[in-house]
Design a protein around this motif. Structure first.
Motif, PDB file in Angstrom:
ATOM      1  N   UNK A   1      26.590  60.239  37.384  1.00  0.00           N
ATOM      2  CA  UNK A   1      27.355  58.999  37.500  1.00  0.00           C
ATOM      3  C   UNK A   1      26.865  58.159  38.673  1.00  0.00           C
ATOM      4  N   UNK A   2      26.521  58.819  39.771  1.00  0.00           N
ATOM      5  CA  UNK A   2      26.037  58.094  40.946  1.00  0.00           C
ATOM      6  C   UNK A   2      24.757  57.333  40.639  1.00  0.00           C
ATOM      7  N   UNK A   3      23.843  57.981  39.924  1.00  0.00           N
ATOM      8  CA  UNK A   3      22.582  57.333  39.594  1.00  0.00           C
ATOM      9  C   UNK A   3      22.798  56.175  38.620  1.00  0.00           C
ATOM     10  N   UNK A   4      23.645  56.379  37.616  1.00  0.00           N
ATOM     11  CA  UNK A   4      23.900  55.325  36.633  1.00  0.00           C
ATOM     12  C   UNK A   4      24.566  54.119  37.284  1.00  0.00           C
ATOM     13  N   UNK A   5      25.529  54.364  38.151  1.00  0.00           N
ATOM     14  CA  UNK A   5      26.209  53.267  38.828  1.00  0.00           C
ATOM     15  C   UNK A   5      25.248  52.510  39.749  1.00  0.00           C
TER      16      UNK A   5
END
Length: 272
Positions: free
Chosen positions: A150-154
């Motif tokens: 999620x951190x990378x996608x955000x």
């Protein structure tokens, strides 16, 4: 032009103005009809066709410079290697083009938004959610479900939207500066998203480009079809001008055209 309630002349540009200038050949009419009949654009078409550009024409140099000073860093703490690490987001475009959302936000707020104001529009306003907030969240959820963190996608989405915001801010700055230099420059999201025209005056179309280390500079630069090619068969023929900037060298600063770039562009646009 219309008059407001105080009798002051209001400059505006409509979708019909765009069609009368650019949608006059078989290829451009086909492009417009394809866009208008695209099932993915069912909600987009009525919004864009009803849009009237007004606010951008009454902005001052101080207005835009104030936004550049007050905006938070649109890319946050995201570095390029992280921002460009998710291929599905690097070139992602929602059904409403970014230009549609930025222009809608300007007219709603009656000013150019700082990035924090734009985020509030995108994630709290009903129209902003429909145009960008909800689609961007849906992409992030899907990628997380497919195994992306999620951190990378955000972070990748912040990079994508933040760079689009900076691009719009550059275009607004160029518009204001060129109008101050006596160029009756016009803009509309239909011209931008459908015909790749950042602005125009008379029958001269303007593109604002930034050199990218991953692509060639010059007239063949970038991932999009060239404006000159899209509008090659429009009659009477159009003329094309480009302001090309070198790639930004300072992280976190709004990269704007220089006075020299703008002086040259103004001189070119006022020729003939």
């Amino acid at each position: 032009m219309d008059l407001d309630f105080q009798g002051v002349c209001v400059i505006e540009t409509t979708a019909q103005d765009v069609l009368e200038l650019f949608c006059t050949s078989s290829s451009t009419r086909k492009r417009f009809e394809g866009w208008r009949s695209d099932r993915r654009r069912t909600e987009v078409v009525p919004v864009v066709m009803a849009h009237r550009t007004r606010v951008l024409y009454r902005l001052t140099e101080a207005d835009v410079q104030g936004v550049c000073r007050e905006t938070e860093h649109a890319l946050g703490n995201v570095r390029r290697e992280v921002g460009e690490s998710v291929p599905q987001i690097v070139d992602w475009n929602p059904d409403f083009a970014f230009a549609h959302t930025f222009h809608a936000c300007v007219e709603r707020l009656q000013q150019v938004p700082t990035y924090q104001q734009f985020r509030k529009f995108a994630f709290e306003d009903g129209d902003g959610l429909r145009m960008l907030g909800n689609p961007s969240k849906a992409v992030v959820r899907r990628l997380v479900g497919e195994g992306c963190s999620e951190e990378q996608a955000r972070a990748a989405m912040r990079w994508r939207v933040g760079n689009a915001y900076y691009g719009f801010l550059r275009e607004v700055y160029a518009l204001v500066q060129l109008r101050l230099r006596g160029v009756d420059l016009r803009v509309h999201p239909l011209a931008d998203a459908l015909f790749r025209v950042d602005a125009w005056t008379g029958r001269r179309a303007l593109s604002l480009r930034v050199g990218n280390r991953k692509f060639r500079q010059g007239m063949n630069a970038g991932r999009k079809t060239r404006t000159e090619d899209l509008l090659a068969d429009v009659l009477p023929p159009l003329e094309f001008d480009t302001i090309e900037l070198t790639a930004a060298t300072a992280f976190g600063e709004v990269h704007l055209p220089t006075a020299a770039h703008l002086d040259r562009a103004a001189a070119q646009l006022k020729e003939a």
